[in-house]
Design a protein around this motif. Structure first.
Motif, PDB file in Angstrom:
ATOM      1  N   VAL A  69       0.851  -1.190   0.000  1.00 31.14           N
ATOM      2  CA  VAL A  69       0.000   0.000   0.000  1.00 31.14           C
ATOM      3  C   VAL A  69       0.885   1.237   0.000  1.00 31.14           C
ATOM      4  O   VAL A  69       1.705   1.425   0.898  1.00 31.14           O
ATOM      5  CB  VAL A  69      -0.937   0.031   1.230  1.00 31.14           C
ATOM      6  N   GLU A  70       0.701   2.042  -1.025  1.00 30.04           N
ATOM      7  CA  GLU A  70       1.421   3.311  -1.067  1.00 30.04           C
ATOM      8  C   GLU A  70       0.450   4.415  -0.711  1.00 30.04           C
ATOM      9  O   GLU A  70      -0.610   4.536  -1.319  1.00 30.04           O
ATOM     10  CB  GLU A  70       1.992   3.547  -2.471  1.00 30.04           C
ATOM     11  N   PHE A  71       0.793   5.199   0.292  1.00 32.95           N
ATOM     12  CA  PHE A  71      -0.118   6.287   0.652  1.00 32.95           C
ATOM     13  C   PHE A  71       0.645   7.489   1.204  1.00 32.95           C
ATOM     14  O   PHE A  71       1.835   7.410   1.450  1.00 32.95           O
ATOM     15  CB  PHE A  71      -1.215   5.810   1.607  1.00 32.95           C
TER      16      PHE A  71
ATOM     17  N   TYR B  72       5.953   4.823   1.254  1.00 32.88           N
ATOM     18  CA  TYR B  72       5.852   6.257   0.975  1.00 32.88           C
ATOM     19  C   TYR B  72       6.763   6.552  -0.200  1.00 32.88           C
ATOM     20  O   TYR B  72       7.950   6.242  -0.167  1.00 32.88           O
ATOM     21  CB  TYR B  72       6.306   7.033   2.205  1.00 32.88           C
ATOM     22  N   TYR B  73       6.210   7.116  -1.258  1.00 35.61           N
ATOM     23  CA  TYR B  73       6.978   7.439  -2.456  1.00 35.61           C
ATOM     24  C   TYR B  73       7.438   8.883  -2.344  1.00 35.61           C
ATOM     25  O   TYR B  73       6.616   9.802  -2.292  1.00 35.61           O
ATOM     26  CB  TYR B  73       6.078   7.240  -3.676  1.00 35.61           C
ATOM     27  N   ILE B  74       8.735   9.066  -2.275  1.00 42.23           N
ATOM     28  CA  ILE B  74       9.280  10.411  -2.099  1.00 42.23           C
ATOM     29  C   ILE B  74       9.554  11.046  -3.455  1.00 42.23           C
ATOM     30  O   ILE B  74      10.410  10.569  -4.190  1.00 42.23           O
ATOM     31  CB  ILE B  74      10.602  10.374  -1.313  1.00 42.23           C
ATOM     32  N   ASN B  75       8.846  12.097  -3.756  1.00 46.43           N
ATOM     33  CA  ASN B  75       9.081  12.808  -5.019  1.00 46.43           C
ATOM     34  C   ASN B  75      10.268  13.749  -4.848  1.00 46.43           C
ATOM     35  O   ASN B  75      10.112  14.939  -4.661  1.00 46.43           O
ATOM     36  CB  ASN B  75       7.838  13.582  -5.440  1.00 46.43           C
ATOM     37  N   ASP B  76      11.449  13.157  -4.932  1.00 42.77           N
ATOM     38  CA  ASP B  76      12.654  13.942  -4.656  1.00 42.77           C
ATOM     39  C   ASP B  76      13.448  14.204  -5.935  1.00 42.77           C
ATOM     40  O   ASP B  76      14.642  14.434  -5.890  1.00 42.77           O
ATOM     41  CB  ASP B  76      13.535  13.211  -3.633  1.00 42.77           C
ATOM     42  N   ALA B  77      12.776  14.134  -7.090  1.00 45.79           N
ATOM     43  CA  ALA B  77      13.540  14.273  -8.326  1.00 45.79           C
ATOM     44  C   ALA B  77      12.986  15.296  -9.318  1.00 45.79           C
ATOM     45  O   ALA B  77      13.667  15.640 -10.264  1.00 45.79           O
ATOM     46  CB  ALA B  77      13.640  12.918  -9.015  1.00 45.79           C
TER      47      ALA B  77
ATOM     48  N   TYR C  17       4.219  -8.732  -5.350  1.00 47.68           N
ATOM     49  CA  TYR C  17       3.012  -8.551  -4.548  1.00 47.68           C
ATOM     50  C   TYR C  17       1.790  -9.159  -5.224  1.00 47.68           C
ATOM     51  O   TYR C  17       1.711  -9.241  -6.447  1.00 47.68           O
ATOM     52  CB  TYR C  17       2.757  -7.066  -4.306  1.00 47.68           C
ATOM     53  N   ASP C  18       0.838  -9.553  -4.393  1.00 48.28           N
ATOM     54  CA  ASP C  18      -0.437 -10.039  -4.921  1.00 48.28           C
ATOM     55  C   ASP C  18      -1.398  -8.889  -5.166  1.00 48.28           C
ATOM     56  O   ASP C  18      -2.279  -8.971  -6.014  1.00 48.28           O
ATOM     57  CB  ASP C  18      -1.076 -11.026  -3.940  1.00 48.28           C
ATOM     58  N   LYS C  19      -1.232  -7.842  -4.374  1.00 48.31           N
ATOM     59  CA  LYS C  19      -2.062  -6.655  -4.573  1.00 48.31           C
ATOM     60  C   LYS C  19      -1.193  -5.426  -4.430  1.00 48.31           C
ATOM     61  O   LYS C  19      -0.350  -5.354  -3.530  1.00 48.31           O
ATOM     62  CB  LYS C  19      -3.170  -6.566  -3.504  1.00 48.31           C
ATOM     63  N   ILE C  20      -1.439  -4.468  -5.308  1.00 48.19           N
ATOM     64  CA  ILE C  20      -0.696  -3.212  -5.264  1.00 48.19           C
ATOM     65  C   ILE C  20      -1.721  -2.101  -5.184  1.00 48.19           C
ATOM     66  O   ILE C  20      -2.477  -1.868  -6.124  1.00 48.19           O
ATOM     67  CB  ILE C  20       0.181  -3.067  -6.518  1.00 48.19           C
ATOM     68  N   ILE C  21      -1.758  -1.450  -4.040  1.00 50.41           N
ATOM     69  CA  ILE C  21      -2.812  -0.468  -3.797  1.00 50.41           C
ATOM     70  C   ILE C  21      -2.213   0.919  -3.641  1.00 50.41           C
ATOM     71  O   ILE C  21      -1.257   1.114  -2.887  1.00 50.41           O
ATOM     72  CB  ILE C  21      -3.618  -0.842  -2.533  1.00 50.41           C
ATOM     73  N   ASN C  22      -2.779   1.865  -4.350  1.00 52.64           N
ATOM     74  CA  ASN C  22      -2.372   3.260  -4.200  1.00 52.64           C
ATOM     75  C   ASN C  22      -3.523   4.045  -3.598  1.00 52.64           C
ATOM     76  O   ASN C  22      -4.666   3.868  -3.993  1.00 52.64           O
ATOM     77  CB  ASN C  22      -2.031   3.877  -5.556  1.00 52.64           C
ATOM     78  N   VAL C  23      -3.197   4.902  -2.673  1.00 54.21           N
ATOM     79  CA  VAL C  23      -4.199   5.797  -2.104  1.00 54.21           C
ATOM     80  C   VAL C  23      -3.950   7.188  -2.678  1.00 54.21           C
ATOM     81  O   VAL C  23      -2.914   7.787  -2.404  1.00 54.21           O
ATOM     82  CB  VAL C  23      -4.098   5.820  -0.560  1.00 54.21           C
ATOM     83  N   TRP C  24      -4.891   7.645  -3.481  1.00 56.15           N
ATOM     84  CA  TRP C  24      -4.705   8.937  -4.158  1.00 56.15           C
ATOM     85  C   TRP C  24      -5.841   9.888  -3.832  1.00 56.15           C
ATOM     86  O   TRP C  24      -6.956   9.481  -3.510  1.00 56.15           O
ATOM     87  CB  TRP C  24      -4.690   8.741  -5.688  1.00 56.15           C
TER      88      TRP C  24
END
Length: 556
Positions: A127-129, A167-172, A332-339
């Motif tokens: 889960v990415e959130f 947590y995906y860091i938008n550092d670019a 992963y079996d499930k890839i979930i994004n919280v947007w």
RNA sequence: GUCCCAGUAGCUCAGCUGGAUAGAGCAACAGCCUUCUAAGCUGUGGGUCGCAGGUUCGAAUCCUGCCUGGGACGCCA
């Protein structure tokens, strides 16, 4: 395994058998049996609508079918006391009184594990959130993302999934250069030079902090330095500062991540190139107008999307594709994004990219969190991150407390917009359901303390069959439902089911409390049973609150 | 123009895979503390489930159209 689910399973099997024995339908055409718990007590402990469902196939009137089923039912099999046919063809089951009897013992034995199931069967979920740009403070809307994502992960964990919080860091991207230039301006301002914040810069108080801190630590050192060198340093300094702040704020909000994933690392490790190579090989890219495009329309997107701009830089999408490829490669079996709701238009292109890469898109899912409107004195407050007028998570916690904020944000469906009234959240009053639930927990604590003080046996044997009062049966039924509530809340990604449940359970407890006395010196047997019941309720409330990330106080 | 979300009691919202008389909190009204915490409990009033069709034994729930509010439609992130 929980009692209620077992009972239901047995009952379903008995019904299915009866349907077959009555010759109503071939085994292959048997619909799945649905059991529900009726709202009306007169409708029994369980009910099924199978007769209505079969009306078409069996070509008979529902009530007639119901009678056929009932006459073929093996009542001895599932603790059935009595069966009624009602309304248009419902079959109502009244269970023997003790069908709930083992629940208390089950809860006490399971303790803090009560409610956990294995419906997830060990599936790995990522889960990415939150993933807020490290360019400012977390504000109200992010708090909703954080609370939702975290509770969702807790639910997955409790229902037998293996969860990674990321947590995906938008550092670019550009925004980090803007951050650097904003920091630069604040640094010069700290030095006394009136440098303006760039047009696309960030005006939050946190940037002023960075500028001041930088000036205190480094003095005039960077004033005369090479501008490129200075910006590079300010960039990494600002980034570190912002990330630390994000980490701390989230930790205070009781949200922790298993992995902080750097966008920059995708560049450094060649993952973006690799992803582009795959897309090119599979012939889902083309060049036009000096840019490289993804043929996302082949997978249902409205238009094709640019991957590499005319100026040679990637769009936001491109590293994100590489990131998702990497997620898939981790198995992963499930890839979930919280947007946020404002990103819903991004979903088709991401889905397209995944398919273009050749990965199974069914594993990919996006949970949309709708906007939060801040309301003060009945009026919407305009918030702007750039202008620095947004209410930060920290201020929110300071005003209302972590418990209330978390509970409040998870209480409503993520797909509905939410008005957040600061004064309401701030008020420690009965308008705040979290206190109601916590109070139930604290009440039981006090009772148990009293029980000890007054010399009642608190950990002894008990006879659950003595729990026959309405309010007791109500509590038992609710306790029994807990594992299923968790499993369903996880499956439907609906944390609000959990707040709803725990509120109902607290309500049942308060109601019981006012109707019956637990500690009764004249009836020690019943007192023992009720103490056990109270312990079971306490455990269940505590477990539910823990999943919500809300404290379960011993006293209030 | 296309897409997403929402529209349910005065207010804020639940409502499961379609089920029986649509629920809760707040607000209003009437009661309950010499008894384990009254941050509580009990009761009353309050509804054309946005509108119109359709699907069926049955629709707040599914389908179609429309209305209203919010959001998204970038070689921004």
């Amino acid at each position: 395994m929980n009692i209620l689910a077992q009972t239901e399973e047995t009952l379903k099997q008995a019904i299915a058998q009866a349907v077959l024995n009555a010759g109503l339908v071939a085994e292959a055409d048997m619909p799945s049996i649905v059991l529900e718990t009726p709202k009306e007590k007169a409708h029994g402990d369980f009910a099924t609508n199978i007769a209505m469902q079969l009306a078409r196939v069996a070509k008979k009137a529902p009530r007639q079918i119901a009678e056929d089923i009932v006459s073929h039912l093996d009542k001895s099999r599932a603790s059935i006391q009595q069966v009624d046919i009602a309304g248009p063809g419902f079959i109502n089951f009244f269970m023997k009184q003790d069908y709930l009897g083992d629940i208390v013992a089950t809860v006490l034995e399971a303790g803090e594990d009560y409610g956990r199931t294995n419906t997830g069967e060990g599936q790995r979920v990522q889960v990415e959130f939150v993933s807020v740009n490290p360019t400012g403070d977390l504000h109200v809307a992010h708090a909703r993302h954080a609370a939702f994502g975290d509770v969702l992960c807790n639910l997955f964990d409790a229902s037998g999934h293996k969860v990674d919080r990321e947590y995906y860091i938008n550092d670019a991207g550009n925004q980090i250069d803007n951050l650097a230039r904003s920091v630069e301006a604040r640094y010069f301002q700290a030095h006394g030079v009136d440098m303006e914040i760039p047009e696309d810069g960030y005006r939050g108080d946190d940037i002023i902090d960075i500028g001041n801190t930088l000036y205190q630590e480094h003095g005039d050192k960077w004033i005369e330095a090479d501008p490129a060198e200075r910006l590079a340093f300010f960039k990494s300094y600002g980034l570190k500062f912002e990330l630390n702040k994000l980490r701390e704020d989230l930790a205070e909000f009781r949200v922790h991540f298993d992995r902080w994933f750097s966008e920059q690392s995708l560049y450094d490790d060649g993952k973006i190139e690799a992803a582009l190579d795959v897309l090119k090989e599979r012939e889902y890219t083309y060049e036009k107008d000096g840019a490289v495009w993804l043929k996302s329309t082949e997978f249902g997107d409205d238009k094709d999307r640019v991957l590499i701009k005319q100026d040679g830089n990637y769009t936001y999408l491109t590293p994100d594709i590489a990131y998702h490829q990497y997620k898939y490669d981790r198995g992963y079996d499930k890839i979930i994004n919280v947007w946020g709701g404002d990103h819903h238009g991004y979903i088709p292109r991401m889905r397209a990219a995944i398919q273009a890469l050749g990965y199974p898109v069914e594993k990919f899912d996006v949970k949309i969190i709708q906007m939060v409107n801040l309301v003060e004195k009945g009026e919407r407050v305009k918030m702007s991150k750039r202008a620095g007028t947004a209410v930060s998570l920290r201020e929110l916690i300071g005003a209302a407390g972590v418990d209330a904020v978390r509970y409040y944000f998870v209480m409503r469906s993520n797909e509905s917009q939410l008005d957040f009234d600061v004064e309401l959240a701030r008020s420690e009053s009965n308008e705040n359901p979290v206190y109601y639930v916590q109070y139930a927990h604290a009440r039981i604590s006090t009772m148990l303390k009293q029980a000890k003080n007054k010399g009642f046996e608190v950990d002894g044997a008990f006879d659950a069959s003595l729990l026959t009062a309405d309010k007791e049966l109500d509590l038992l039924t609710k306790l029994g439902a807990f594992p299923q509530v968790i499993a369903e809340a996880a499956e439907k990604a609906a944390p609000q089911r959990l707040t709803q449940y725990v509120f109902d359970l607290a309500s049942a407890l308060h109601s019981f409390y006012n109707a019956e006395k637990v500690l009764d010196g004249d009836n020690l047997e019943l007192t023992s049973a009720r103490i056990a019941l109270m312990k079971a309720v306490k455990i269940t409330i505590a477990n539910a609150l823990k999943l919500l990330g809300v404290r379960a106080p011993e006293q209030m």
